[in-house]
Design an enzyme around this catalytic site. Sequence first.
Site, PDB file in Angstrom:
ATOM      1  CB  SER A 148      -8.035 -42.778 -13.489  1.00  0.00           C
ATOM      2  OG  SER A 148      -6.972 -43.010 -12.583  1.00  0.00           O
ATOM      3  CE1 TYR A 161     -11.107 -46.177 -10.489  1.00  0.00           C
ATOM      4  CE2 TYR A 161      -8.738 -45.823 -10.411  1.00  0.00           C
ATOM      5  CZ  TYR A 161     -10.022 -45.313 -10.496  1.00  0.00           C
ATOM      6  OH  TYR A 161     -10.228 -43.948 -10.595  1.00  0.00           O
TER       7      TYR A 161
HETATM    8  P1  NAP Z   1     -15.500 -39.797  -4.179  1.00  0.00           P
HETATM    9  O1  NAP Z   1     -15.340 -38.620  -3.295  1.00  0.00           O
HETATM   10  O2  NAP Z   1     -15.591 -41.145  -3.587  1.00  0.00           O
HETATM   11  O3  NAP Z   1     -16.776 -39.531  -5.121  1.00  0.00           O
HETATM   12  C1  NAP Z   1     -17.333 -40.537  -5.910  1.00  0.00           C
HETATM   13  C2  NAP Z   1     -18.709 -40.085  -6.359  1.00  0.00           C
HETATM   14  O4  NAP Z   1     -19.274 -41.091  -7.229  1.00  0.00           O
HETATM   15  C3  NAP Z   1     -19.672 -39.908  -5.193  1.00  0.00           C
HETATM   16  O5  NAP Z   1     -20.447 -38.742  -5.397  1.00  0.00           O
HETATM   17  C4  NAP Z   1     -20.555 -41.143  -5.279  1.00  0.00           C
HETATM   18  O6  NAP Z   1     -21.863 -40.836  -4.810  1.00  0.00           O
HETATM   19  C5  NAP Z   1     -20.585 -41.367  -6.783  1.00  0.00           C
HETATM   20  N1  NAP Z   1     -20.982 -42.720  -7.126  1.00  0.00           N
HETATM   21  C6  NAP Z   1     -20.340 -43.887  -6.852  1.00  0.00           C
HETATM   22  N2  NAP Z   1     -21.069 -44.934  -7.288  1.00  0.00           N
HETATM   23  C7  NAP Z   1     -22.207 -44.412  -7.825  1.00  0.00           C
HETATM   24  C8  NAP Z   1     -23.362 -44.978  -8.409  1.00  0.00           C
HETATM   25  N3  NAP Z   1     -23.522 -46.295  -8.527  1.00  0.00           N
HETATM   26  N4  NAP Z   1     -24.331 -44.151  -8.874  1.00  0.00           N
HETATM   27  C9  NAP Z   1     -24.206 -42.805  -8.753  1.00  0.00           C
HETATM   28  N5  NAP Z   1     -23.122 -42.207  -8.203  1.00  0.00           N
HETATM   29  C10 NAP Z   1     -22.156 -43.008  -7.734  1.00  0.00           C
HETATM   30  O7  NAP Z   1     -14.290 -39.873  -5.240  1.00  0.00           O
HETATM   31  P2  NAP Z   1     -13.723 -38.844  -6.330  1.00  0.00           P
HETATM   32  O8  NAP Z   1     -12.263 -38.868  -6.218  1.00  0.00           O
HETATM   33  O9  NAP Z   1     -14.425 -37.551  -6.270  1.00  0.00           O
HETATM   34  O10 NAP Z   1     -14.102 -39.648  -7.656  1.00  0.00           O
HETATM   35  C11 NAP Z   1     -14.758 -39.046  -8.761  1.00  0.00           C
HETATM   36  C12 NAP Z   1     -14.249 -39.690 -10.053  1.00  0.00           C
HETATM   37  O11 NAP Z   1     -12.861 -39.386 -10.214  1.00  0.00           O
HETATM   38  C13 NAP Z   1     -14.365 -41.207 -10.115  1.00  0.00           C
HETATM   39  O12 NAP Z   1     -14.779 -41.596 -11.407  1.00  0.00           O
HETATM   40  C14 NAP Z   1     -12.939 -41.669  -9.840  1.00  0.00           C
HETATM   41  O13 NAP Z   1     -12.689 -42.939 -10.380  1.00  0.00           O
HETATM   42  C15 NAP Z   1     -12.162 -40.569 -10.534  1.00  0.00           C
HETATM   43  N6  NAP Z   1     -10.767 -40.428 -10.121  1.00  0.00           N
HETATM   44  C16 NAP Z   1     -10.445 -40.190  -8.819  1.00  0.00           C
HETATM   45  C17 NAP Z   1      -9.109 -40.071  -8.454  1.00  0.00           C
HETATM   46  C18 NAP Z   1      -8.676 -39.819  -7.039  1.00  0.00           C
HETATM   47  O14 NAP Z   1      -7.478 -39.998  -6.734  1.00  0.00           O
HETATM   48  N7  NAP Z   1      -9.542 -39.394  -6.167  1.00  0.00           N
HETATM   49  C19 NAP Z   1      -8.099 -40.189  -9.424  1.00  0.00           C
HETATM   50  C20 NAP Z   1      -8.473 -40.424 -10.746  1.00  0.00           C
HETATM   51  C21 NAP Z   1      -9.798 -40.540 -11.082  1.00  0.00           C
HETATM   52  P3  NAP Z   1     -22.817 -41.801  -3.961  1.00  0.00           P
HETATM   53  O15 NAP Z   1     -21.946 -42.737  -3.185  1.00  0.00           O
HETATM   54  O16 NAP Z   1     -23.596 -40.840  -3.107  1.00  0.00           O
HETATM   55  O17 NAP Z   1     -23.678 -42.483  -4.982  1.00  0.00           O
END
Ligand code: NAP
Length: 260
Positions: A148, A161
């Site tokens: 991130s 975070y």
């Molecule tokens: P999201 O829609 O909330 O997706 C998060 C995913 O992680 C879900 O599929 C969730 O699945 C899974 N997850 C969470 N805890 C878990 C666990 N203990 N075991 C297995 N799976 C788990 O958010 P996203 O934006 O797509 O996030 C994906 C990645 O991108 C993350 O690493 C996040 O930190 C990173 N990121 C996001 C942003 C942003 O602005 N959105 C920016 C920078 C980086 P379940 O709940 O079904 O397990």
Amino acid sequence: MVDLYSDPMTREQPSPVAVITGASSGIGAATAKALAQAGFRVVLGARRIDRLASVAAEIGDAAHVVPLDVTDAESIASFAAQATALGPIEILVANAGGALGADPVVAGDDDQWRTMWETNVLGVVRTVRSFLPALEAGGNGRIVVLGSVAGHQVYPGGGGYSSAKHAVAAVTDTLRIELLGKPIRVTEIAPGAVQTEFALVRLGDQAKADAVYAGLTPLVADDIADAICWAVTRPAHVAIARIDLFPRAQAGARDYHREL
Ligand code: NAP
């Protein structure tokens, strides 16, 4: 999207496997769809099986759903065993992660910090460890880790975070050095604001989550999936170390232009 696997010389071979953690929503779901479109069989892992099944149904036969909780070492071991049974693994997208809360450091909740570190840091470390033998054996491994902008800069209310994602960046950079000489490339994807379920999970309230993106056009999950697909489809001698992606209206972890 270039289909690298439609060449007649390779068409008879089973498609290589790409594993995506956190594939039940957001970036992981979009990446699973994009990699399937690029010709990979995809293994989708996360805790919400119903959501994984919906994503898999959109993809079709190329998708395999396997339950996964990255905070549980046994769950990761079982996930890796089921995924590697499908055939050579070429790609691991260690995407599962997220944020909880937005309190200042002094008011932070230990349980939220622990979950963020367990999920984002140890989750990635354990997942990578479990897949390294298969990635190496396949002869052309790519590890993509979701970092991130918060892994490179800090902002008030982001201590838990940001500290976890800083560790993710450090682990990813370390792996790149430690894996020199092996047929494995390591890429960090470091996005700014992407509109997924991320903000809702973090803040627990839809109105607060919507406010995160108020007055600007955020990135969407497909933008990140596109970058991941590009990174993993470069020729075998090209390693993409890191991709930083922002919406046009963002210039850093706390620099936004909002038209309200
Ligand atoms: P999201 O829609 O909330 O997706 C998060 C995913 O992680 C879900 O599929 C969730 O699945 C899974 N997850 C969470 N805890 C878990 C666990 N203990 N075991 C297995 N799976 C788990 O958010 P996203 O934006 O797509 O996030 C994906 C990645 O991108 C993350 O690493 C996040 O930190 C990173 N990121 C996001 C942003 C942003 O602005 N959105 C920016 C920078 C980086 P379940 O709940 O079904 O397990």
